[in-house]
Design a protein around this motif. Structure first.
Motif, PDB file in Angstrom:
ATOM      1  N   VAL A   1       0.845  -1.189   0.000  1.00 47.40           N
ATOM      2  CA  VAL A   1       0.000   0.000   0.000  1.00 47.40           C
ATOM      3  C   VAL A   1       0.888   1.249   0.000  1.00 47.40           C
ATOM      4  N   ALA A   2       1.928   1.212   0.851  1.00 49.44           N
ATOM      5  CA  ALA A   2       2.851   2.346   0.900  1.00 49.44           C
ATOM      6  C   ALA A   2       3.549   2.497  -0.441  1.00 49.44           C
ATOM      7  N   THR A   3       4.024   1.364  -0.976  1.00 53.85           N
ATOM      8  CA  THR A   3       4.739   1.381  -2.249  1.00 53.85           C
ATOM      9  C   THR A   3       3.846   1.908  -3.363  1.00 53.85           C
ATOM     10  N   ALA A   4       2.625   1.343  -3.394  1.00 54.93           N
ATOM     11  CA  ALA A   4       1.714   1.745  -4.452  1.00 54.93           C
ATOM     12  C   ALA A   4       1.447   3.253  -4.362  1.00 54.93           C
ATOM     13  N   SER A   5       1.304   3.743  -3.126  1.00 60.77           N
ATOM     14  CA  SER A   5       1.005   5.171  -3.002  1.00 60.77           C
ATOM     15  C   SER A   5       2.209   6.002  -3.435  1.00 60.77           C
ATOM     16  N   HIS A   6       3.434   5.537  -3.099  1.00 58.37           N
ATOM     17  CA  HIS A   6       4.634   6.237  -3.600  1.00 58.37           C
ATOM     18  C   HIS A   6       4.636   6.242  -5.105  1.00 58.37           C
ATOM     19  N   GLU A   7       4.359   5.059  -5.660  1.00 58.12           N
ATOM     20  CA  GLU A   7       4.434   4.920  -7.106  1.00 58.12           C
ATOM     21  C   GLU A   7       3.404   5.789  -7.815  1.00 58.12           C
TER      22      GLU A   7
ATOM     23  N   ARG B   1       1.494   5.846 -17.450  1.00 57.54           N
ATOM     24  CA  ARG B   1       2.215   5.153 -16.378  1.00 57.54           C
ATOM     25  C   ARG B   1       1.275   4.836 -15.204  1.00 57.54           C
ATOM     26  N   LEU B   2       0.457   5.814 -14.870  1.00 60.78           N
ATOM     27  CA  LEU B   2      -0.528   5.604 -13.804  1.00 60.78           C
ATOM     28  C   LEU B   2      -1.439   4.440 -14.161  1.00 60.78           C
ATOM     29  N   ALA B   3      -1.918   4.455 -15.384  1.00 61.56           N
ATOM     30  CA  ALA B   3      -2.854   3.414 -15.818  1.00 61.56           C
ATOM     31  C   ALA B   3      -2.197   2.044 -15.719  1.00 61.56           C
ATOM     32  N   LYS B   4      -0.897   1.992 -16.063  1.00 63.89           N
ATOM     33  CA  LYS B   4      -0.193   0.712 -16.045  1.00 63.89           C
ATOM     34  C   LYS B   4      -0.082   0.167 -14.618  1.00 63.89           C
ATOM     35  N   ILE B   5       0.247   1.039 -13.698  1.00 62.10           N
ATOM     36  CA  ILE B   5       0.372   0.597 -12.302  1.00 62.10           C
ATOM     37  C   ILE B   5      -0.973   0.097 -11.781  1.00 62.10           C
ATOM     38  N   VAL B   6      -2.003   0.887 -12.075  1.00 60.33           N
ATOM     39  CA  VAL B   6      -3.340   0.488 -11.639  1.00 60.33           C
ATOM     40  C   VAL B   6      -3.712  -0.867 -12.258  1.00 60.33           C
ATOM     41  N   ASP B   7      -3.343  -1.019 -13.554  1.00 59.26           N
ATOM     42  CA  ASP B   7      -3.605  -2.262 -14.281  1.00 59.26           C
ATOM     43  C   ASP B   7      -2.965  -3.467 -13.587  1.00 59.26           C
ATOM     44  N   GLN B   8      -1.707  -3.293 -13.201  1.00 63.42           N
ATOM     45  CA  GLN B   8      -0.981  -4.401 -12.572  1.00 63.42           C
ATOM     46  C   GLN B   8      -1.616  -4.814 -11.259  1.00 63.42           C
TER      47      GLN B   8
ATOM     48  N   GLN C   1      13.145   1.215  -1.139  1.00 65.28           N
ATOM     49  CA  GLN C   1      12.748   1.885  -2.369  1.00 65.28           C
ATOM     50  C   GLN C   1      13.304   3.284  -2.468  1.00 65.28           C
ATOM     51  N   THR C   2      14.470   3.464  -1.875  1.00 70.03           N
ATOM     52  CA  THR C   2      15.068   4.795  -1.960  1.00 70.03           C
ATOM     53  C   THR C   2      15.853   4.948  -3.241  1.00 70.03           C
ATOM     54  N   HIS C   3      16.013   3.823  -3.920  1.00 67.65           N
ATOM     55  CA  HIS C   3      16.865   3.909  -5.112  1.00 67.65           C
ATOM     56  C   HIS C   3      16.078   4.146  -6.371  1.00 67.65           C
ATOM     57  N   GLY C   4      14.825   4.450  -6.194  1.00 66.28           N
ATOM     58  CA  GLY C   4      14.072   5.044  -7.276  1.00 66.28           C
ATOM     59  C   GLY C   4      13.631   4.164  -8.417  1.00 66.28           C
ATOM     60  N   VAL C   5      14.192   2.941  -8.516  1.00 63.69           N
ATOM     61  CA  VAL C   5      13.761   2.117  -9.629  1.00 63.69           C
ATOM     62  C   VAL C   5      12.343   1.674  -9.305  1.00 63.69           C
ATOM     63  N   GLY C   6      11.411   2.366  -9.907  1.00 61.26           N
ATOM     64  CA  GLY C   6      10.015   2.224  -9.500  1.00 61.26           C
ATOM     65  C   GLY C   6       9.370   0.938  -9.962  1.00 61.26           C
ATOM     66  N   GLY C   7       8.193   0.703  -9.484  1.00 63.90           N
ATOM     67  CA  GLY C   7       7.430  -0.481  -9.851  1.00 63.90           C
ATOM     68  C   GLY C   7       6.446  -0.769  -8.760  1.00 63.90           C
ATOM     69  N   SER C   8       5.511  -1.619  -9.076  1.00 63.61           N
ATOM     70  CA  SER C   8       4.474  -1.882  -8.090  1.00 63.61           C
ATOM     71  C   SER C   8       4.827  -3.062  -7.208  1.00 63.61           C
ATOM     72  N   GLY C   9       5.932  -3.767  -7.548  1.00 59.96           N
ATOM     73  CA  GLY C   9       6.264  -4.978  -6.802  1.00 59.96           C
ATOM     74  C   GLY C   9       5.437  -6.141  -7.294  1.00 59.96           C
TER      75      GLY C   9
END
Lengths: 135, 674
Positions: free
Chosen positions: B455-461, B501-508, B629-637
């Motif tokens: 949840v935290a990750t997704a919100s960051h993303e 990008r938003l749509a993709k994360i939501v999709d995943q 996740q401080t290294h910025g390589v984003g993703g939803s996990g």
């Protein structure tokens, strides 16, 4: 302006320029450190989540460097947890902006921070980070 | 042949009276306590004369008492002489009183009674006549002793037979309630007219288990009586007293006063008691291993003679044997119950720990052993604080509940073998100690943590692309600043790409949810993996950084059975990852090969690589290579989790090989179309 996201850098540059400020940019932590040491900017807007060297590290190293310790750091990050804000405060930040933010107001915000530092309120600014006052 | 001592006495007396030409005679025997003389046989006396003389004290002023006390015979010639010697007897048998002879009955010098003969005329006893009487008495004494010994032996044999029968009965079944009821039956009428067995129940109350009498009607009546007149548990006599003291209560003769006290003014009760005709009672405790389990009562009433010391002895022995049988049956049942419970608990996934009141471990099931890392053998019989040093901190916040309440587990961490485990603990306190249930919730907690991390990750993303879109719109709408055309175009482009990008994360997030629910449908068709790979490279080429060299290496791969859309999705994700984790650029190659009846598609990069400890975990849902996740390589996990799930649903495998700093190879192996 240190942020790996080109879009965020662009937003800040355009809006700060509109307030008559000059913006120099770095796309990662290492480049940001080098740039800050070399140019000694009036203020650093610093992202946290960046590849390789993150924003926390940048802030810590700036605070430890004799020439860079006085440069005010404002964090600009997606990390909204209280624990993160507290860390930002501990690392000597003078401001903490959470994404998404209003770029239109960023010029006025930076001016306000700088004038308060001039009035000797730097420590107070720092404490405001985790005291819950929203920007 | 004379069989009972009474018959023997009668025969001896009859013969003695005849031989001595006496008018009447009697035989008196000293009672067991040695204080009284009982007339056991008499002949020729008028009943009204003898009425008061059935029993009298050894120290009474009578010829028989004197003879028994002194062991010397007494010869009295006339009633005048008798009245002179024994003035208190002056009124007794005056009209037909003449000569009187009383001779001791002795065996081995011990006087146990006397025989007395009365004559119908006065006699001056010549020495030889005296000798004759003494000889007669000696013979009588021997005969009596023999018959008494025989009777005693007979009684002893009967008692032994009875005890043997009782023992056999007691050993016949583990259902001791039933056995004790049968034991009571066995006692009547051989041992007593009535037999009752009372047991102490778990709460210390008295429970009547059995009442036996020959006549079932009377038994029914006895129960009714008990209902109407419940026994006083604090009574100073009888069963309650026996249960309290553990000592037998023996009343050879139930004192009249005792009955009177019990009856009081109750006329109905008086009628009942009179009808019962209670004579004599014995109550003995059932004691095993120092505990009084109950009591056995015997009553002599309408038929049975009053109880003797021998009867008491027999009753005590019977009580002892019954107690041992009950104790054994209970122990066996407890052991069996315990064994069954242990068997059941061995299969329970929750740890079950039983502590007695002193905190000593009494039960420790396999799950408890697994959770705490302490084996059953090491735990049993030891103080729990020694077994698990952290026990106090483990249970200090656990609210101990009364049996039957809903458990309220408290989740606490413990360290087992250097690993932290989270344990949900609940406890129930009961009479014998405390039962704790331990549930290992380490995995649940880890899952919960990955969920909240997600949840935290997704919100960051979501925050970063949102910031871009919102910021671009805000900036574009500024009317105080003139934006250049190129800036405007950049902002518009930013809005578009960040929204994508938003749509993709939501999709995943959505796809992962569907995969979890089994709601993703795949269409397996024949397809050419090289074509799919080529399409992936083509679209990726439009947005990879210049530092990355992207290439396809496909050599005559076989046709495979797969869902081409899903395979494309997987490969796009793997190529995106390869690019994302190659921040310093390098080659990213998509290689397609036939491989031993299957098709292998590798995605190779020269990027950061994955530490070996993490390689097996990166396919887990919500797992991130860099949880801070401080290294910025984003993703939803979720990307790799989705890839693996999709590949496996196409009957394939997704694996990784990697060396940190040198790059990674992700391999999709799919079956060749049959």
């Amino acid at each position: 302006m240190v942020d790996d996201e080109r879009a965020i850098r662009l937003l800040c540059r355009v809006n700060l320029a509109a307030s008559g400020m000059e913006v120099i940019e770095a796309a990662d932590g290492r480049a940001g450190l080098e740039l800050a040491r070399k140019e000694r900017p009036d203020l650093v807007l610093l992202d946290v989540m960046m590849p390789d060297v993150d924003g926390w590290t940048v802030a810590r190293e700036l605070a430890e460097g004799m020439e860079t310790r006085d440069i005010p750091v404002v964090f600009l990050t997606a990390r909204a947890d209280t624990a993160d804000k507290r860390l930002g405060e501990q690392l000597g930040g003078v401001g903490y902006l959470v994404k998404p933010f209003d770029p239109v107001a960023i010029g006025d915000y930076v001016e306000d921070v700088l004038s308060r530092i001039e009035r000797g309120e730097r420590e107070q600014l720092r404490r405001e980070i985790s005291s819950g006052r929203e920007r | 042949m004379a069989v009972t001592p009474e018959q023997v006495l009668d025969a001896i007396l009859t013969e003695g009276v005849r031989a001595a030409e006496a008018r009447a005679g009697s035989i008196g025997v000293v009672s067991e306590d040695g204080e009284r003389i009982e007339l056991l046989a008499q002949i020729g006396y008028r009943p009204e004369v003898m009425e008061d003389w059935q029993e009298f004290r050894v120290d009474a002023p009578t010829p028989m008492s004197d003879v028994i006390r002194t062991g010397e015979p007494i010869f009295i010639s006339s009633v005048q002489e008798r009245n002179r010697l024994y003035p208190s007897l002056a009124q007794v048998g005056q009209e037909d009183g003449h000569a009187l002879v009383v001779v001791p009955l002795a065996v081995e010098g011990r006087v146990f009674g006397a025989i007395s003969l009365s004559f119908d005329h006065d006699i001056e006893f010549e020495p030889e006549r005296r000798e004759m009487k003494i000889a007669l008495a000696r013979q009588a004494a021997q005969a009596i002793t023999r018959s008494r010994l025989y009777a005693a032996e007979q009684a002893m044999r009967e008692r032994m037979t009875f005890l043997a029968e009782a023992s056999q009965l007691l050993a016949s079944s583990l259902d001791y309630n039933r056995t004790l009821r049968r034991l009571a039956q066995l006692c009547v009428p051989r041992l007593a007219d009535w037999c009752a067995i009372d047991m102490v129940d778990e709460d210390g109350g008295i429970e009547r288990l059995a009442v036996a009498h020959e006549d079932p009607e009377k038994v029914k009546w006895a129960y009714e009586l008990q209902e109407r007149y419940p026994p006083d548990p604090d009574a100073q006599r009888g069963v309650p007293q026996v249960l309290r003291s553990g000592e037998p209560d023996f009343l050879p003769t139930i004192p009249e006063q005792l009955l009177e006290d019990a009856i009081g003014d109750d006329h109905e009760l008086r009628r009942i008691v009179d009808e019962l005709g209670l004579k004599s009672s014995i109550a003995v405790p059932l004691i095993a291993r120092g505990r009084t389990l109950g009591a056995l009562s015997l009553i002599a009433a309408e038929r049975h003679p009053v109880f003797t010391a021998a009867d008491l002895e027999l009753a005590i022995e019977l009580g002892r044997r019954a107690a041992v049988a009950v104790d054994n049956a209970r122990l066996y049942r407890e052991a069996e119950r315990g064994a069954n419970a242990a068997r059941a608990l061995a299969y329970v996934a929750d740890g079950v720990v039983l502590l007695d009141r002193d905190g000593t471990v009494r039960h420790w099931n396999p799950a408890a052993a697994a959770i705490t890392g302490v084996s059953e053998d090491d735990a049993l019989g030891r103080p729990v604080a020694e077994v698990v040093p952290a026990w106090d901190s483990l249970t200090t916040h656990v609210q101990l509940l009364a049996p039957g309440s809903a458990p309220r587990p408290v989740t606490v961490p413990i360290v087992v073998g250097g690993h932290e485990r989270w344990v949900a603990v609940s406890g129930v306190k009961f009479g014998g100690g405390t039962v704790y249930a331990l549930q290992d919730v380490t995995e649940e907690r880890a899952l919960e943590k990955t969920r909240s991390d997600f949840v935290a990750t997704a919100s960051h993303e979501l925050r970063t692309p949102l910031a871009a879109v919102y910021g671009a719109v805000r900036t574009l709408r500024r009317d105080d600043v003139q934006l250049s055309e190129s800036d405007k175009a950049q902002f518009l482009e930013m809005i578009e790409s960040e929204a994508t990008r938003l749509a993709k994360i939501v999709d995943q997030i959505l796809v992962a949810g569907q995969l979890d629910a089994g709601a993703v449908e795949l269409e397996l068709t024949e397809c050419n993996p090289a074509e799919v790979a080529a399409g992936v490279i083509e679209s990726a080429a439009t947005h990879v950084p210049e530092s990355i060299s992207l290439s396809l290496d496909a050599r005559e791969p076989p046709q495979i059975a797969c869902d081409p859309n899903k395979l494309r999705q997987v490969l796009v994700n793997l190529v995106d990852n390869a690019v994302k984790y190659s921040p310093d650029g390098g080659a990213v190659v998509l290689r397609v090969r036939g491989d031993n009846g299957s098709c292998r598609i590798d995605v190779l990069d020269e990027g950061l690589g994955i530490p070996s400890g993490e390689q097996s975990r990166i396919f887990e849902k919500f797992y991130r290579l860099d949880p801070q996740q401080t290294h910025g390589v984003g993703g939803s996990g979720l990307g790799l989790y989705i890839c693996k799930e999709l590949v496996e649903r196409m009957d394939g495998r997704l694996t990784v090989e990697s060396e940190p700093g040198k790059g990674s190879r992700f391999s999709v192996v799919l079956p060749v179309r049959a």
